[in-house]
Design an enzyme around this catalytic site. Structure first.
Site, PDB file in Angstrom:
ATOM      1  N   LYS A 108     -73.807  34.423 -24.873  1.00  0.00           N
ATOM      2  CA  LYS A 108     -74.018  34.850 -26.260  1.00  0.00           C
ATOM      3  C   LYS A 108     -75.477  34.661 -26.660  1.00  0.00           C
ATOM      4  O   LYS A 108     -76.114  33.680 -26.254  1.00  0.00           O
ATOM      5  CB  LYS A 108     -73.132  34.031 -27.203  1.00  0.00           C
ATOM      6  CG  LYS A 108     -71.638  34.244 -26.994  1.00  0.00           C
ATOM      7  CD  LYS A 108     -71.183  35.631 -27.402  1.00  0.00           C
ATOM      8  CE  LYS A 108     -69.695  35.859 -27.146  1.00  0.00           C
ATOM      9  NZ  LYS A 108     -68.824  35.219 -28.110  1.00  0.00           N
ATOM     10  N   GLU A 126     -60.762  17.165 -32.207  1.00  0.00           N
ATOM     11  CA  GLU A 126     -61.357  18.216 -33.046  1.00  0.00           C
ATOM     12  C   GLU A 126     -60.378  19.376 -33.161  1.00  0.00           C
ATOM     13  O   GLU A 126     -60.519  20.413 -32.551  1.00  0.00           O
ATOM     14  CB  GLU A 126     -62.685  18.714 -32.446  1.00  0.00           C
ATOM     15  CG  GLU A 126     -63.447  19.670 -33.358  1.00  0.00           C
ATOM     16  CD  GLU A 126     -63.358  21.127 -32.945  1.00  0.00           C
ATOM     17  OE1 GLU A 126     -62.560  21.463 -32.061  1.00  0.00           O
ATOM     18  OE2 GLU A 126     -64.105  21.941 -33.535  1.00  0.00           O
ATOM     19  N   GLN A 167     -62.748  23.989 -21.009  1.00  0.00           N
ATOM     20  CA  GLN A 167     -62.764  25.430 -20.835  1.00  0.00           C
ATOM     21  C   GLN A 167     -63.970  25.739 -19.967  1.00  0.00           C
ATOM     22  O   GLN A 167     -64.848  24.897 -19.800  1.00  0.00           O
ATOM     23  CB  GLN A 167     -62.880  26.123 -22.193  1.00  0.00           C
ATOM     24  CG  GLN A 167     -64.151  25.720 -22.941  1.00  0.00           C
ATOM     25  CD  GLN A 167     -64.162  26.195 -24.377  1.00  0.00           C
ATOM     26  OE1 GLN A 167     -63.121  26.413 -24.973  1.00  0.00           O
ATOM     27  NE2 GLN A 167     -65.347  26.358 -24.939  1.00  0.00           N
ATOM     28  N   LYS A 218     -76.021  26.628 -32.078  1.00  0.00           N
ATOM     29  CA  LYS A 218     -75.039  26.896 -31.033  1.00  0.00           C
ATOM     30  C   LYS A 218     -75.548  27.931 -30.035  1.00  0.00           C
ATOM     31  O   LYS A 218     -75.122  27.948 -28.889  1.00  0.00           O
ATOM     32  CB  LYS A 218     -73.722  27.404 -31.657  1.00  0.00           C
ATOM     33  CG  LYS A 218     -72.952  26.336 -32.402  1.00  0.00           C
ATOM     34  CD  LYS A 218     -71.511  26.739 -32.646  1.00  0.00           C
ATOM     35  CE  LYS A 218     -71.414  27.819 -33.716  1.00  0.00           C
ATOM     36  NZ  LYS A 218     -69.994  28.133 -34.027  1.00  0.00           N
ATOM     37  N   TYR A 219     -76.422  28.828 -30.531  1.00  0.00           N
ATOM     38  CA  TYR A 219     -76.819  29.952 -29.676  1.00  0.00           C
ATOM     39  C   TYR A 219     -78.317  30.020 -29.407  1.00  0.00           C
ATOM     40  O   TYR A 219     -78.784  30.955 -28.785  1.00  0.00           O
ATOM     41  CB  TYR A 219     -76.367  31.279 -30.309  1.00  0.00           C
ATOM     42  CG  TYR A 219     -74.913  31.263 -30.706  1.00  0.00           C
ATOM     43  CD1 TYR A 219     -73.922  31.323 -29.731  1.00  0.00           C
ATOM     44  CD2 TYR A 219     -74.534  31.169 -32.047  1.00  0.00           C
ATOM     45  CE1 TYR A 219     -72.577  31.285 -30.090  1.00  0.00           C
ATOM     46  CE2 TYR A 219     -73.196  31.132 -32.412  1.00  0.00           C
ATOM     47  CZ  TYR A 219     -72.221  31.191 -31.432  1.00  0.00           C
ATOM     48  OH  TYR A 219     -70.910  31.152 -31.776  1.00  0.00           O
ATOM     49  N   ASP A 249     -62.763  18.933 -27.910  1.00  0.00           N
ATOM     50  CA  ASP A 249     -62.854  20.247 -28.530  1.00  0.00           C
ATOM     51  C   ASP A 249     -61.503  20.971 -28.465  1.00  0.00           C
ATOM     52  O   ASP A 249     -60.897  21.052 -27.387  1.00  0.00           O
ATOM     53  CB  ASP A 249     -63.920  21.041 -27.759  1.00  0.00           C
ATOM     54  CG  ASP A 249     -64.292  22.334 -28.437  1.00  0.00           C
ATOM     55  OD1 ASP A 249     -65.059  22.285 -29.418  1.00  0.00           O
ATOM     56  OD2 ASP A 249     -63.825  23.401 -27.981  1.00  0.00           O
ATOM     57  N   ASN A 250     -61.037  21.466 -29.595  1.00  0.00           N
ATOM     58  CA  ASN A 250     -59.824  22.299 -29.636  1.00  0.00           C
ATOM     59  C   ASN A 250     -58.633  21.759 -28.835  1.00  0.00           C
ATOM     60  O   ASN A 250     -58.062  22.476 -28.015  1.00  0.00           O
ATOM     61  CB  ASN A 250     -60.157  23.692 -29.099  1.00  0.00           C
ATOM     62  CG  ASN A 250     -60.738  24.581 -30.186  1.00  0.00           C
ATOM     63  OD1 ASN A 250     -60.422  24.417 -31.364  1.00  0.00           O
ATOM     64  ND2 ASN A 250     -61.591  25.509 -29.798  1.00  0.00           N
ATOM     65  N   ASP A 258     -67.406  34.998 -22.878  1.00  0.00           N
ATOM     66  CA  ASP A 258     -68.157  33.975 -22.127  1.00  0.00           C
ATOM     67  C   ASP A 258     -67.306  32.762 -21.779  1.00  0.00           C
ATOM     68  O   ASP A 258     -67.813  31.778 -21.258  1.00  0.00           O
ATOM     69  CB  ASP A 258     -69.418  33.550 -22.892  1.00  0.00           C
ATOM     70  CG  ASP A 258     -69.117  32.956 -24.272  1.00  0.00           C
ATOM     71  OD1 ASP A 258     -68.017  33.239 -24.796  1.00  0.00           O
ATOM     72  OD2 ASP A 258     -69.964  32.221 -24.807  1.00  0.00           O
TER      73      ASP A 258
END
Lengths: 660, 660
Positions: free
Chosen positions: A260, A420, A320, A532-533, A391-392, A355
């Site tokens: 990204k 989170e 992930q 983040k990007y 995360d998640n 991604d």
């Protein structure tokens, strides 16, 4: 000692007449999940304990480390409506077991009845004979040293059988009471039918101020990744603000495929650094470090430097993979596959996340996958990390987390897992029950008085408090709430005070101290030009920062034990819908804090707040001192109702220390 | 069909990825006790059902008679916040079992995602291939008749793979939806980890008007016992008042030793009849009839006569003995003994009850004692009695009652046990959980508006409703409340309307219809010259009786199904502290009743009451009819707020039938 029965048995036979022990608290979902506490915390256990008839009962808590053999006991006392209460203090950071035991106290029952008969002038000859029988039974378990005392007692009872006044004196004698407490004559001895578990965490699980940062944004050279060395250079700044935990976004190699670009655009150009959550490339996966940040040694140096400054490093764990993660080649069986045999991207139809490959935690080879995930945690524990922000977690099987956390904490009980999950309330609760030490909350979206009060009463006053520890983030890389976007510097101060005093654990994502509030789009909670990007360089001392304010709030937290506790939140009355009033006290009222916050970042608000002085041990006619720790002003108040006025342009909150 | 897993499993292995099924309702104390319902009642079952991620789930209730092999299924539907709901209707007066099952619906999940992708213009070629795979899997369980339809569906999906509009049409096609509902593709099929029990009682357990009487006081000759023949003669009078159950104080031979005289005096003279609760003499015990009342045949005639008049006889069961009871000679081991070997009287120190021996339900020979107690119940069942009011159950072991009631209802599920326990709330609840069909309540001592509302919300709106059925006695031989002593005729009318409309089961003790209100002493709740200790002759038609009023109220109950339900009580707003407003509705709003009661027996009270018309299916602008069934007056009301005025000297209550 009598044979122990199980509670509330039914059916004919030997086990019929147990004592009822029920509604035990804490007990999470009928004992399916452990409750949580902190090393050294005085844990209160309550239960309904009763039996048919009117016998005098006794009860105790039994507790032990899970790994121990023998049980410790702690007495329980009746307080109201068949409810009993006791406490115990777990002294080690490990799992404990606890249960209850209750019995009918034969001798105490006899004493109570005989006392009534003596007072009621009823003939007691037969009762004395009975009582002597009970005392003789008691003597069987008595020490040699106590036996003569018991013999004397028996003799005296015999002599007194026609003299109710003498019997009364004997029954009420302190020595008799001591003997009975020492050798209780337990009948109907009944064990609670469940053994409950308690996760005893280290103090950091309850109390800590978190500072979240992107390691690659800690440097000074534009369009270039910072390194762990730059991160080490920032430690003094973060320490000065008073934070306890520095929490890093993922530090692993970032995938190239479908990377990204800035502001979450597709088709990033070659120089775009990509999202740190697109984990894994040919340079390595979850156990590797992005070379731009430095080496493993640099990371370990960073962990050490933080520790030397009294802080801990927390890592972000996102299970992930980028399509370039080594797992994708080595373990394609761990992923979801399309009918054409390729691996499926993450998606939330119709959105696609090209991604990211999600892992299939239910795949045929799942035991190997689960073991590998666990090995990632253990790997970083061995590098000195003890705190993991996950995360998640709600997109992985719920039972996976129980398995993982139980497994890791068995060997490393000091490990803290922070969930989170921003999802449906029952799923968030279930994750906490399954083992997460701390959890994110809906705090960012609770800005009005009524919703703050309702939500925090649910968190801290219902049974949620037994298993769910809300860590309040005032912002995150994904959540820049409209309140912060529009409320200016007062909004940041308001949300900081709320986060730091409503919960004992709270955090900010870096930039908050600069009152950074530019959103990507008007209705979006995403930051513009999000870290983040892209690479970013910050001026950590730019005008209008609130670093001194944050330092002051963290210093107040550090010096007031009441603010270091999670379950002691209590709301106080205020009439003005823009003024929230609440407080925290230590169990002994040795430290009492009252907070008033103006929730309106734009206008001066004033109110009469009303404090429950009777709880504070202050009489309504007494003068007491309130010391505003934020501006170091002291006031003398008298009576429960007092005036406050909060100007958001000056300071939108009071944090009062209350002194009798 | 997929292998069923257990809910919420943890640990690695085959069972890891179940669906969470929790917070099931009704479920009494985690399933330790059965819930209760009535034959033909639509039982609503709810549960939290969820899973990680965003899959489409399905769920059903499984239920069956305990004695049956196979399970019936009833679908559940999602309604809010991970909560699911379904219903089932037990059709037999027996014990049922129920549990839940949930699954991930593979094909519905695919449909939902594919629909979103079609609408989002995302490429779906690969999804169609996946979907065809799922449809083929579904085909495996399809009937021969449905297989061609499925083949056609597969063909059409293949043809449509480049045409999202066609795919959309196929997915939304009714025939496809029907096939998916018929052959759901269940994955992660999970069974709730408990099988719950439901006691399905006959309708009389929920709905009935009780009339309590002393058989020996039903005659006309002073200082002489009446007989069952006199009781039969009184049936028309009781029937005319509209009662369903005639409940008799104990009918057994009465002991002579330490017999109590009038007004509970000691040293009764030879002619004193004694307390019917001092059961047993040389003439027999709990299975015998006091000869003064007649023969066993006379009793059976009475039971038959009541039945022929649409009523049932209920017996008072007091498991205690007079010193002259045959058990005292035949089974001295069933009693408590003093050190001198004699049997212990009942006592509540310093009070003594010399005419009663309590039984020791925990004695060494207790199995024989318990069996004998059970045989007493079975004995009277065989004489035609199906309803037992149990005296002081809280002074016997709690587990005894579970054993007794389970045992009796196994063979005689129509038997109703009514617990006469006036003790601490948790003990009363535990008795109900242990099996009592109905329970006494604190109703007599709840006279103010706030306490009535709070208590009845606890009874009917909390989980108490699942196991506790409050039968409201307006008075008893032991309780003549001050409100009745001082409030005159209006007080009796007020308490009657409250009892008869707050609960579907209620009762009065005879004399209530005569507004009998003379207490033994000013602060006492005991009746003066109580029937408990002497023969009495009543003039059942004496001036100022309220028999027509009672008949009217019972007739209103009989003709309004909403008043025959227990759990449907709802309070409505009224401002006046002397006016209580509440109502009951059937599930379909086919019958809607609103009651307003003036709780003040002395003064006229008026108020604006406020009805939640939206619940009644009435718009705020609509005119609706309220028909006061007590005085047969009709009013037209409009809007939620309406005026009421209640004169206790006329009628202290309205019972409105609401019609749209």
């Amino acid at each position: 000692m009598a044979k122990t029965r199980k509670s509330a048995q039914s059916g004919a036979g030997e086990e019929m007449d147990g004592i009822v022990i029920e509604k035990v608290s804490p007990e999470v979902d009928g004992g399916k999940f452990p409750a949580k506490c902190i090393v050294g915390e005085m844990v209160t256990v309550e239960a309904d304990i009763f039996k048919d008839g009117h016998d005098v009962l006794g009860a105790c808590i039994k507790f032990k480390k899970k790994s121990d053999e023998g049980w410790d006991e702690s007495p329980m006392t009746f307080f109201d409506n068949d409810r009993w209460r006791g406490t115990f203090v777990p002294q080690a950071n490990t799992r404990y077991l606890y249960t209850l035991e209750a019995w009918m106290d034969r001798l105490l029952t006899w004493c109570r009845d005989t006392e009534k008969k003596c007072l009621g002038k009823v003939d007691i000859k037969s009762d004395i004979l009975e009582g002597i029988g009970f005392v003789k039974a008691m003597a069987k378990s008595a020490s040699e040293g106590d036996k003569p005392k018991i013999d004397l007692l028996i003799k005296n009872l015999k002599l007194a059988q026609d003299q109710p006044e003498k019997v009364l004196a004997l029954i009420r004698d302190q020595n008799f009471l001591k003997l009975m407490a020492k050798y209780p004559l337990k009948e109907h001895l009944t064990a609670y039918d469940k053994t409950l578990e308690m996760v005893v965490d280290r103090s950091c699980a309850e109390f800590g101020a978190w500072y979240e940062l992107f390691p690659r944004s800690q440097g000074k050279i534009p369009n270039k990744s910072a390194t762990f060395k730059d991160c080490i250079a920032r430690i003094p700044d973060i320490k000065k603000m008073g934070f306890d935990i520095i929490y890093l976004t993922p530090i692993h190699p970032i995938g190239l495929t479908n990377r990204k670009g800035p502001n979450n655009t597709l088709n990033a150009d070659r120089n775009a650094p990509g999202s740190p959550w697109a984990i894994g490339s040919e340079l390595g996966g979850h156990k590797a470090i992005h070379p731009e940040l430095g080496t493993m040694k640099d990371f370990e140096d960073y962990v050490r430097a933080a520790r030397e400054n009294g802080m801990e490093i927390a890592l972000d764990i996102a299970f992930q993979c980028s399509p370039d993660h080594p797992y994708a080649k080595e373990h394609p069986e761990w992923f979801y596959h399309l009918p054409d045999g390729t691996i499926r991207y993450a998606e939330n139809p119709p959105k696609k996340y090209e991604d990211i490959y999600p892992l299939d935690f239910n795949c045929a080879d799942r035991q190997a996958l689960w073991d590998e995930m666990k090995s990632i945690i253990v790997f970083w524990i061995e590098k000195g990390v003890k705190i993991f922000r996950v995360d998640n977690p709600h997109t992985k099987p719920l039972s996976f987390w129980k398995w993982l956390i139980d497994g890791v904490q068995k060997d490393h009980p000091e490990t803290i897992f922070f969930a989170e999950a921003f999802t449906r309330p029952k799923v968030m609760k279930y994750l906490a029950k399954s083992g997460f030490t701390q959890s994110y909350t809906y705090f960012t979206w609770r800005n009005a008085k009524a919703e703050l009060r309702q939500y925090f009463e649910e968190l801290t006053q219902t049974d949620m408090k037994d298993y769910y520890r809300g860590n309040l983030f005032a912002n995150t890389p994904d959540i820049l709430h409209e309140f912060l976007q529009t409320g200016g510097r007062p909004a940041f101060q308001i949300r900081l005070v709320l986060a730091a005093t409503l919960s004992s654990s709270y955090g900010i994502y870096s930039g908050f101290e600069l009152c950074e509030n530019k959103a990507k789009a008007p209705a979006s909670e995403e930051y513009l030009d999000s870290e983040k990007y892209q690479y970013k360089v910050w001026d950590w001392n730019r005008a209008d920062h609130i670093k001194e304010f944050i330092a002051k709030v963290n210093q107040i937290r550090a010096s007031n034990p009441a603010l270091q506790l999670y379950k002691n939140l209590e709301f106080h009355h205020s009439s003005n819908e823009a003024i929230l009033c609440y407080g925290k006290r230590t169990r002994d009222n040795g430290n009492m804090v009252v907070v008033t916050v103006n929730l309106d970042p734009f206008r001066v608000q004033e109110d009469q707040i009303c404090l429950p002085l009777w709880k504070f041990g202050i009489e309504d006619w007494q003068t007491y001192q309130v010391h505003d720790l934020l501006n170091n002003k002291k006031y003398s108040w008298k009576g429960p109702s007092n005036y406050v006025r909060l100007d958001p342009q000056v300071t939108p909150a009071h944090i009062f220390l209350i002194k009798k």
